[in-house]
Design an enzyme around this catalytic site. Sequence first.
Site, PDB file in Angstrom:
ATOM      1  N   SER A   7       0.814  -1.215   0.000  1.00 22.72           N
ATOM      2  CA  SER A   7       0.000   0.000   0.000  1.00 22.72           C
ATOM      3  C   SER A   7       0.847   1.263   0.000  1.00 22.72           C
ATOM      4  O   SER A   7       1.646   1.477  -0.896  1.00 22.72           O
ATOM      5  CB  SER A   7      -0.953  -0.041   1.183  1.00 22.72           C
ATOM      6  N   HIS A   8       0.739   2.057   1.047  1.00 28.01           N
ATOM      7  CA  HIS A   8       1.403   3.364   1.112  1.00 28.01           C
ATOM      8  C   HIS A   8       2.795   3.278   1.740  1.00 28.01           C
ATOM      9  O   HIS A   8       3.452   4.298   1.902  1.00 28.01           O
ATOM     10  CB  HIS A   8       0.541   4.298   1.939  1.00 28.01           C
ATOM     11  N   ASP A  43      -2.356   6.482  -3.380  1.00 28.29           N
ATOM     12  CA  ASP A  43      -1.210   5.847  -2.726  1.00 28.29           C
ATOM     13  C   ASP A  43      -0.571   4.767  -3.605  1.00 28.29           C
ATOM     14  O   ASP A  43      -0.907   4.623  -4.782  1.00 28.29           O
ATOM     15  CB  ASP A  43      -1.630   5.258  -1.373  1.00 28.29           C
ATOM     16  N   ASP A  82      -0.826   1.561  -4.076  1.00 30.01           N
ATOM     17  CA  ASP A  82      -1.622   0.588  -4.836  1.00 30.01           C
ATOM     18  C   ASP A  82      -2.943   1.165  -5.327  1.00 30.01           C
ATOM     19  O   ASP A  82      -3.787   0.429  -5.844  1.00 30.01           O
ATOM     20  CB  ASP A  82      -1.859  -0.675  -3.997  1.00 30.01           C
ATOM     21  N   ASP A 117      -5.600   2.661  -3.833  1.00 31.46           N
ATOM     22  CA  ASP A 117      -6.913   2.580  -3.173  1.00 31.46           C
ATOM     23  C   ASP A 117      -7.213   3.773  -2.264  1.00 31.46           C
ATOM     24  O   ASP A 117      -8.353   3.971  -1.865  1.00 31.46           O
ATOM     25  CB  ASP A 117      -7.100   1.243  -2.426  1.00 31.46           C
ATOM     26  N   ARG A 118      -6.196   4.578  -1.951  1.00 35.28           N
ATOM     27  CA  ARG A 118      -6.447   5.734  -1.081  1.00 35.28           C
ATOM     28  C   ARG A 118      -6.604   7.008  -1.899  1.00 35.28           C
ATOM     29  O   ARG A 118      -6.183   7.077  -3.050  1.00 35.28           O
ATOM     30  CB  ARG A 118      -5.292   5.925  -0.105  1.00 35.28           C
ATOM     31  N   LYS A 121     -11.446  -0.087  -1.322  1.00 36.37           N
ATOM     32  CA  LYS A 121     -11.540   1.358  -1.444  1.00 36.37           C
ATOM     33  C   LYS A 121     -10.913   1.749  -2.781  1.00 36.37           C
ATOM     34  O   LYS A 121     -10.165   0.971  -3.363  1.00 36.37           O
ATOM     35  CB  LYS A 121     -10.880   2.053  -0.272  1.00 36.37           C
TER      36      LYS A 121
HETATM   37  C1  G1P Z   1      -4.280   1.483   8.178  1.00 36.72           C
HETATM   38  C2  G1P Z   1      -5.519   2.339   8.293  1.00 36.72           C
HETATM   39  C3  G1P Z   1      -6.746   1.519   7.998  1.00 36.72           C
HETATM   40  C4  G1P Z   1      -6.610   0.883   6.625  1.00 36.72           C
HETATM   41  C5  G1P Z   1      -5.319   0.103   6.539  1.00 36.72           C
HETATM   42  C6  G1P Z   1      -5.077  -0.440   5.150  1.00 36.72           C
HETATM   43  O1  G1P Z   1      -4.338   0.438   9.104  1.00 36.72           O
HETATM   44  O2  G1P Z   1      -5.615   2.927   9.571  1.00 36.72           O
HETATM   45  O3  G1P Z   1      -7.878   2.347   8.065  1.00 36.72           O
HETATM   46  O4  G1P Z   1      -7.682   0.027   6.378  1.00 36.72           O
HETATM   47  O5  G1P Z   1      -4.211   0.942   6.889  1.00 36.72           O
HETATM   48  O6  G1P Z   1      -4.988   0.584   4.201  1.00 36.72           O
HETATM   49  P1  G1P Z   1      -3.633   0.491  10.537  1.00 36.72           P
HETATM   50  O7  G1P Z   1      -2.171   0.742  10.283  1.00 36.72           O
HETATM   51  O8  G1P Z   1      -4.248   1.637  11.275  1.00 36.72           O
HETATM   52  O9  G1P Z   1      -3.944  -0.839  11.150  1.00 36.72           O
HETATM   53 ZN    ZN Z   2      -3.362   1.308  -0.375  1.00 39.79          ZN
END
Ligand code: G1P
Ligand code: ZN
Length: 543
Positions: free
Chosen positions: A113-114, A277, A279, A281-282, A376
């Site tokens: 992800s990010h 981000d 991948d 999705d954000r 998302k």
């Molecule tokens: C974080 C975000 C959560 C999201 C997840 C995946 O998780 O807070 O809302 O679903 O990334 O993108 P966390 O690190 O808080 O467990």
């Molecule tokens: Zn992501």
Amino acid sequence: MSIQIVNSQPYPDQQPGTSGLRKKVTRFQQSHYLQNFVQSIFNVATELAGQTLVLGGDGRFFNPQAIQVILKMAAANGIARVLVGQLGLLSTPAASALIRKNNAAGGIILSASHNPGGPDGDFGIKFNTANGGPAPTSFTDAVFQASTRIHQYRIIESDDIDLSAISSHDMEGMQIEVIDPVQDYAEMMAQIFDFDKISSIFKNGFRMRFDAMHAITGPYAIEILQNRLGAENGTVINGIPLEDFGGCHPDPNLVHARELVELLQTDPTLGLGAASDGDGDRNLILGQAVFVTPSDSLAIMTANAGLIPGYQSGLKGVARSMPTSAAVDTVAGQLGLACYETPTGWKFFGNLLDAGKITFCGEESFGSGSDHIREKDGLWAVLFWLNLIAEKQQSVADIVTRHWARFGRHYYSRHDYEAIASDKANQLMDQLRAALATLKGQHFGDYRLNQCDDFCYTDPVDGSVTEQQGIRLLFADGSRIVYRLSGTGTVGSTLRVYIEKYQSDPALHSQDTQLALAELIDIADQVGHISVITGRSAPDVIT
Ligand code: G1P
Ligand code: ZN
């Protein structure tokens, strides 16, 4: 047949977190590490045999190697067909859409992800089920259990597949289709939003910048915003996916999307700034001098859904993750819509979406989406805002302030304390849990604590219970403080503290969120003993 059965030993740390298994690249590079986890997925997801699998990733370092390993393991595990994105690329929302469109039995998405990428960055792998959504906890727990018992995996001995061109291949009877990662997704967006209307604002001189952060959304955004909608060349910045994201952190927030924030500040003719981000999705949504919090964005989308072609027939209901502000609850209350509160993580929305109980859902962590897929969707949110701007002929700032004037404003902030020692983080949560019984009814200045608990979720569809999802302090005036530990970090523990306060009177709305929340921020420290236990005097990141 050249199936090899390779002996291996379990790794003890293959427990998936909030969204799959996320570890340092160097961990994934250890021998058999990736293979063990992939075999564990195949051992649990027996429904994949003889079926179609969707495969792709966000293009980060180790993506190409991992794709080849997974293709060979899929062939050795009896998968009939794999749809793989060209160059091994697929955004998370595009993968979700492809699973659904092609009736695939599931998908494997490679992404952290990010989180940063590159040889010293992070890598990740997650499994999505036939509905296109992240696998439920019961599945990921079973995969973890399988990984602790694994002693061999199956793989085909074969040359790597050339993924550079759209093409079909046969691997020991398994069909591999290398597909365009963008087209189906772009078509889906054109079905949901009024592309003609959006094109017309660009024709009339509307300008925006979309920051793909050197990650997966570059090709998607260039095709949709520039090629199809006619936004000027240069609208998409950092649009070429790089394996290390150009050394940046592909996290679309005010800290990491600094370049975009500055572009908006220096060019008053830009009506929208947006980012996504690693991948895809954000989403981050900015107007001139305004940052739309994801919580507000969900509320505004809900209040204006009727303006979007894809949602003109009305909403079934909405959902937000527990730490997300209650702004959407206020809108749902006034519109008579059902509103659900789920634990953090997109997977909890899946059952509600599948059961037709909700149309929109969102998380404070820059996630918004709808029932069009089961993830998302960053670009979907950007197109939603463009469609709103085109329909309303108002600026982002006007849309937001008018929303607050009608529904009141939920001041909201998240404070993150990163990489704290895990024993300290657990101590902090344990002492909070132990204090719950005595806290209730206490006064803190003007704030009276009405209710406090460790959030426990009973899924309204399948009755499954998920415990210990975060400590909630709920005050009499609707203010909230929430404490929880991140499930996606890869170093130590990250404590997230979420602070929220509602002000219905527009005359009392101030500009400064941290100021409006100052007293509650003090209370959060006092009750959670954050500075005492962690030794930190301030959070690392304030959103
Ligand atoms: C974080 C975000 C959560 C999201 C997840 C995946 O998780 O807070 O809302 O679903 O990334 O993108 P966390 O690190 O808080 O467990
Ligand atoms: Zn992501």
